[in-house]
Design an enzyme around this catalytic site. Structure first.
Site, PDB file in Angstrom:
ATOM      1  N   GLY A   1      -4.629   1.262   4.039  1.00 57.53           N
ATOM      2  CA  GLY A   1      -3.458   0.989   4.880  1.00 57.53           C
ATOM      3  C   GLY A   1      -3.862   0.286   6.166  1.00 57.53           C
ATOM      4  O   GLY A   1      -3.276  -0.725   6.561  1.00 57.53           O
TER       5      GLY A   1
ATOM      6  N   GLY B   1      -4.528   5.927   3.511  1.00 54.97           N
ATOM      7  CA  GLY B   1      -3.907   5.258   4.653  1.00 54.97           C
ATOM      8  C   GLY B   1      -4.907   4.730   5.662  1.00 54.97           C
ATOM      9  O   GLY B   1      -4.834   3.574   6.090  1.00 54.97           O
TER      10      GLY B   1
ATOM     11  N   CYS C   1      14.026  11.389   6.058  1.00 55.95           N
ATOM     12  CA  CYS C   1      13.869  11.104   7.491  1.00 55.95           C
ATOM     13  C   CYS C   1      15.209  11.114   8.220  1.00 55.95           C
ATOM     14  O   CYS C   1      15.272  11.449   9.394  1.00 55.95           O
ATOM     15  CB  CYS C   1      13.173   9.775   7.682  1.00 55.95           C
ATOM     16  SG  CYS C   1      13.819   8.522   6.607  1.00 55.95           S
TER      17      CYS C   1
ATOM     18  N   GLU D   1       9.906   1.977  10.361  1.00 52.06           N
ATOM     19  CA  GLU D   1      10.929   2.988  10.054  1.00 52.06           C
ATOM     20  C   GLU D   1      10.228   4.327  10.184  1.00 52.06           C
ATOM     21  O   GLU D   1       9.381   4.667   9.365  1.00 52.06           O
ATOM     22  CB  GLU D   1      11.448   2.818   8.617  1.00 52.06           C
ATOM     23  CG  GLU D   1      12.139   1.507   8.347  1.00 52.06           C
ATOM     24  CD  GLU D   1      13.533   1.420   8.927  1.00 52.06           C
ATOM     25  OE1 GLU D   1      14.047   2.444   9.436  1.00 52.06           O
ATOM     26  OE2 GLU D   1      14.110   0.329   8.901  1.00 52.06           O
TER      27      GLU D   1
ATOM     28  N   LYS E   1       0.891  -1.173   0.000  1.00 49.94           N
ATOM     29  CA  LYS E   1       0.000   0.000   0.000  1.00 49.94           C
ATOM     30  C   LYS E   1       0.919   1.209   0.000  1.00 49.94           C
ATOM     31  O   LYS E   1       1.481   1.582   1.024  1.00 49.94           O
ATOM     32  CB  LYS E   1      -0.877  -0.026   1.258  1.00 49.94           C
ATOM     33  CG  LYS E   1      -2.215   0.712   1.135  1.00 49.94           C
ATOM     34  CD  LYS E   1      -2.143   2.147   0.705  1.00 49.94           C
ATOM     35  CE  LYS E   1      -1.750   3.075   1.816  1.00 49.94           C
ATOM     36  NZ  LYS E   1      -1.566   4.483   1.351  1.00 49.94           N
TER      37      LYS E   1
ATOM     38  N   GLY F   1      -4.406   3.421  -2.307  1.00 48.15           N
ATOM     39  CA  GLY F   1      -5.526   3.866  -1.486  1.00 48.15           C
ATOM     40  C   GLY F   1      -5.109   4.766  -0.349  1.00 48.15           C
ATOM     41  O   GLY F   1      -3.932   5.069  -0.159  1.00 48.15           O
TER      42      GLY F   1
HETATM   43  P1  NAD Z   1       2.348   8.857   7.080  1.00 49.46           P
HETATM   44  O1  NAD Z   1       2.645   8.122   8.323  1.00 49.46           O
HETATM   45  O2  NAD Z   1       1.216   9.788   7.062  1.00 49.46           O
HETATM   46  O3  NAD Z   1       2.076   7.846   5.881  1.00 49.46           O
HETATM   47  C1  NAD Z   1       2.928   6.776   5.568  1.00 49.46           C
HETATM   48  C2  NAD Z   1       2.105   5.664   4.941  1.00 49.46           C
HETATM   49  O4  NAD Z   1       1.168   5.173   5.907  1.00 49.46           O
HETATM   50  C3  NAD Z   1       1.267   6.106   3.741  1.00 49.46           C
HETATM   51  O5  NAD Z   1       1.220   5.050   2.810  1.00 49.46           O
HETATM   52  C4  NAD Z   1      -0.109   6.322   4.358  1.00 49.46           C
HETATM   53  O6  NAD Z   1      -1.142   6.164   3.431  1.00 49.46           O
HETATM   54  C5  NAD Z   1      -0.134   5.211   5.388  1.00 49.46           C
HETATM   55  N1  NAD Z   1      -1.057   5.427   6.498  1.00 49.46           N
HETATM   56  C6  NAD Z   1      -1.500   6.614   7.022  1.00 49.46           C
HETATM   57  N2  NAD Z   1      -2.347   6.387   8.036  1.00 49.46           N
HETATM   58  C7  NAD Z   1      -2.447   5.042   8.184  1.00 49.46           C
HETATM   59  C8  NAD Z   1      -3.150   4.185   9.082  1.00 49.46           C
HETATM   60  N3  NAD Z   1      -3.931   4.676  10.051  1.00 49.46           N
HETATM   61  N4  NAD Z   1      -2.999   2.851   8.961  1.00 49.46           N
HETATM   62  C9  NAD Z   1      -2.196   2.346   8.006  1.00 49.46           C
HETATM   63  N5  NAD Z   1      -1.512   3.087   7.118  1.00 49.46           N
HETATM   64  C10 NAD Z   1      -1.622   4.430   7.209  1.00 49.46           C
HETATM   65  O7  NAD Z   1       3.713   9.546   6.710  1.00 49.46           O
HETATM   66  P2  NAD Z   1       4.055  10.400   5.412  1.00 49.46           P
HETATM   67  O8  NAD Z   1       3.482  11.753   5.574  1.00 49.46           O
HETATM   68  O9  NAD Z   1       3.687   9.645   4.200  1.00 49.46           O
HETATM   69  O10 NAD Z   1       5.656  10.436   5.486  1.00 49.46           O
HETATM   70  C11 NAD Z   1       6.342  11.363   6.242  1.00 49.46           C
HETATM   71  C12 NAD Z   1       6.852  10.749   7.519  1.00 49.46           C
HETATM   72  O11 NAD Z   1       7.482   9.503   7.280  1.00 49.46           O
HETATM   73  C13 NAD Z   1       7.907  11.580   8.186  1.00 49.46           C
HETATM   74  O12 NAD Z   1       7.620  11.690   9.554  1.00 49.46           O
HETATM   75  C14 NAD Z   1       9.198  10.799   7.984  1.00 49.46           C
HETATM   76  O13 NAD Z   1      10.185  10.954   8.929  1.00 49.46           O
HETATM   77  C15 NAD Z   1       8.739   9.413   7.939  1.00 49.46           C
HETATM   78  N6  NAD Z   1       9.672   8.619   7.153  1.00 49.46           N
HETATM   79  C16 NAD Z   1      10.512   7.752   7.795  1.00 49.46           C
HETATM   80  C17 NAD Z   1      11.425   7.021   7.082  1.00 49.46           C
HETATM   81  C18 NAD Z   1      12.356   6.055   7.734  1.00 49.46           C
HETATM   82  O14 NAD Z   1      12.938   5.242   7.053  1.00 49.46           O
HETATM   83  N7  NAD Z   1      12.542   6.083   9.022  1.00 49.46           N
HETATM   84  C19 NAD Z   1      11.478   7.149   5.713  1.00 49.46           C
HETATM   85  C20 NAD Z   1      10.620   8.036   5.089  1.00 49.46           C
HETATM   86  C21 NAD Z   1       9.702   8.768   5.826  1.00 49.46           C
END
Ligand code: NAD
Length: 464
Positions: free
Chosen positions: A207, A203, A279, A245, A170, A201
């Site tokens: 998700g 999250g 990140c 992550e 996803k 789709g």
């Molecule tokens: P996000 O957590 O909003 O979304 C990440 C993914 O999770 C997306 O695919 C989203 O659709 C899904 N998602 C959102 N809510 C969900 C739920 N309730 N259940 C299941 N899935 C859900 O984050 P973002 O805005 O896409 O990315 C930015 C963040 O990600 C930053 O905080 C960044 O630090 C972090 N990040 C971490 C790493 C790492 O390797 N540590 C890498 C990239 C980004």
């Protein structure tokens, strides 16, 4: 590429169960470039079933054959790298040279590393009178963010495939086209039907359905700490394997004997790259009191090269733009000294943020504690090396960092005391085999290389 209007399930593009779609927007000009289907729990269920059906066959496929398929996938990604770069630029907004080198280039390296590892990894070990079998965990639910759209996918899918797991992905709402392109690549590479499946789709809908699905054995999530905590709770309640992550607030520690100009220039480049949406970015630069003002003026000069629309792209969407600008306002409000940039949008069109540098940042300020995920650098002053260590470790995160010393020995001695998962020593180079992942609230588990592969394996011991 032209978007698919279905889901990639069981080796084919199938109609989505619902009518809803997600608009894909180019953040550089705010124009809608395409639509993809918004998956439902029904789509997720179909994808998990396909992955479950494919699992026994893929798990039993000899590692050398799995390696050959991953190598074929690497070759397809390499052959389609221009199209990948253009797609990432269109939906993420990153400048094309960055998309070519990093967004399209790194996944080829990582897929290649897993083609080699699948062939050479020892899936069996002897321990006294036991033989330990390292077996695939099962069906993986992979949930990825938009910041490195293809890398985040490959960093999960390639080791899962190498281990013998099957996958349902996803991807992030903002970058689904790259994910569809990846699905095409798995088909072209001849992966058996159901080994890789894609559901685009929202999250909180698709998700969440994937993370909660009872037939998913392992959830691997990359994204924000807030969502990660929620997914961790869900997985914990169901006794599922989990890899997270999450965010970071990494320190770039410049010790008194280091080459200041080099450390500042590389540090600024690290934060501005990908519009600060990395990140592991070293968003806190730590400099000793004596050379502090020199570092500030070097940083101001270095950041001037990052012209919005040229060397630095927009951030991914309007919400992120507002969020990052809000943090810049907060920095000013809390008394940090603005050295470059500021909260005003630098361009009328596109979700651009001015590359920003703050001096006189103190550890308790919001901009020194929270992840901004934009082109914003904070420069902090330390009194002595112990003070630098205290400041470096003074965050809930622990994903990455950098240390610059008079020599590697001095830098390594400091790095050993840092509470963080990865440290670049005196400008160390990227290594696709090095484990990547967080201490503290930056996550659970590791990605990349053999450590990343072992996340997808479980052990069975046979006693003789
Ligand atoms: P996000 O957590 O909003 O979304 C990440 C993914 O999770 C997306 O695919 C989203 O659709 C899904 N998602 C959102 N809510 C969900 C739920 N309730 N259940 C299941 N899935 C859900 O984050 P973002 O805005 O896409 O990315 C930015 C963040 O990600 C930053 O905080 C960044 O630090 C972090 N990040 C971490 C790493 C790492 O390797 N540590 C890498 C990239 C980004």
């Amino acid at each position: 590429m032209k978007a698919h209007d279905g889901m990639y399930i069981g080796g084919e593009w199938r109609p989505a169960s619902g009518q809803d779609t997600i608009a894909v927007v180019n953040p550089a000009d705010e124009q809608v470039i395409d639509h993809v289907p918004a998956g439902t729990a029904e789509d997720v269920d179909a994808a998990v079933r396909a992955a479950r059906a494919a699992f026994p066959g893929w798990a039993a496929t000899p590692p050398a054959e799995r390696a050959a398929r991953i190598a074929a996938l690497r070759d397809v990604l390499a052959a389609r790298k221009d199209e990948i770069a253009e797609t990432v630029t269109a939906e993420l907004g990153s400048p094309l040279p960055l998309s070519q080198m990093v967004h399209a280039g790194v996944p080829v390296l990582v897929a290649g590393s897993y083609a080699e590892l699948a062939a050479s990894y020892s899936f069996e070990e002897k321990l006294g009178n036991s033989t330990v079998l390292l077996e695939p965990v099962g069906v993986v639910g992979a949930i990825t963010p938009w910041n490195y759209p293809l890398h985040q996918i490959v960093a999960k899918v390639a080791p899962a495939l190498a281990a013998g797991c099957t996958v349902v992905l996803k991807p992030a709402e903002d970058t689904p086209l790259t994910a569809q392109l990846f699905a095409e690549a798995t088909q072209e590479a001849g992966l058996p039907a159901g080994v890789f499946n894609l559901v685009t789709g929202i999250g909180t809908v698709a998700g969440q359905a994937l993370a909660e699905h009872e037939d998913v054995d392992l959830v691997s999530f990359t994204g924000s700490t807030a969502v990660g905590k929620q997914i961790g709770a869900t997985a914990g309640a169901a006794v599922k394997r989990l890899a997270l992550e999450l965010g970071g607030k990494s320190a770039n520690v410049i010790l008194p004997g280091a080459d200041l100009a080099k450390a500042v220039n590389v540090g600024v480049a690290n934060v501005m790259s990908n519009s600060g949406q990395t990140c592991s970015a070293w968003t806190r630069m730590l400099v000793d009191a004596e050379r502090y003002e020199e570092a500030v003026s070097l940083a101001a000069t270095a950041v001037a090269k990052y012209v919005p629309g040229e060397r630095v792209g927009p951030v991914v969407n309007a919400k992120q733009q507002a969020r990052v600008r809000g943090y810049i306002e907060k920095g000013i409000e809390e008394g940090a000294r603005l050295v470059a940039g500021g909260p005003e949008a630098p361009k009328d069109q596109g979700y651009y943020v001015s590359p920003t540098v703050f001096a006189d940042v103190t550890p308790e300020m919001t901009i020194a504690q929270e992840e901004i995920f934009g082109p914003v650098l904070s420069i902090l002053r330390y009194e002595d090396v112990d003070d630098a260590l205290r400041i470096a470790n003074d965050t809930v995160y622990g994903l990455a960092g950098a240390v610059w010393g008079a020599d590697d020995e001095e830098a390594v001695a400091f790095a050993r005391r840092m509470d963080t998962g990865q440290v670049d020593i005196n400008g160390g180079r990227f290594n696709p085999l090095a484990p990547f992942g967080g201490y503290k609230q930056s996550g659970v588990g590791r990605e990349l290389g053999p450590h990343g592969l072992s996340e997808y394996l479980q052990t069975k011991s046979l006693q003789f």
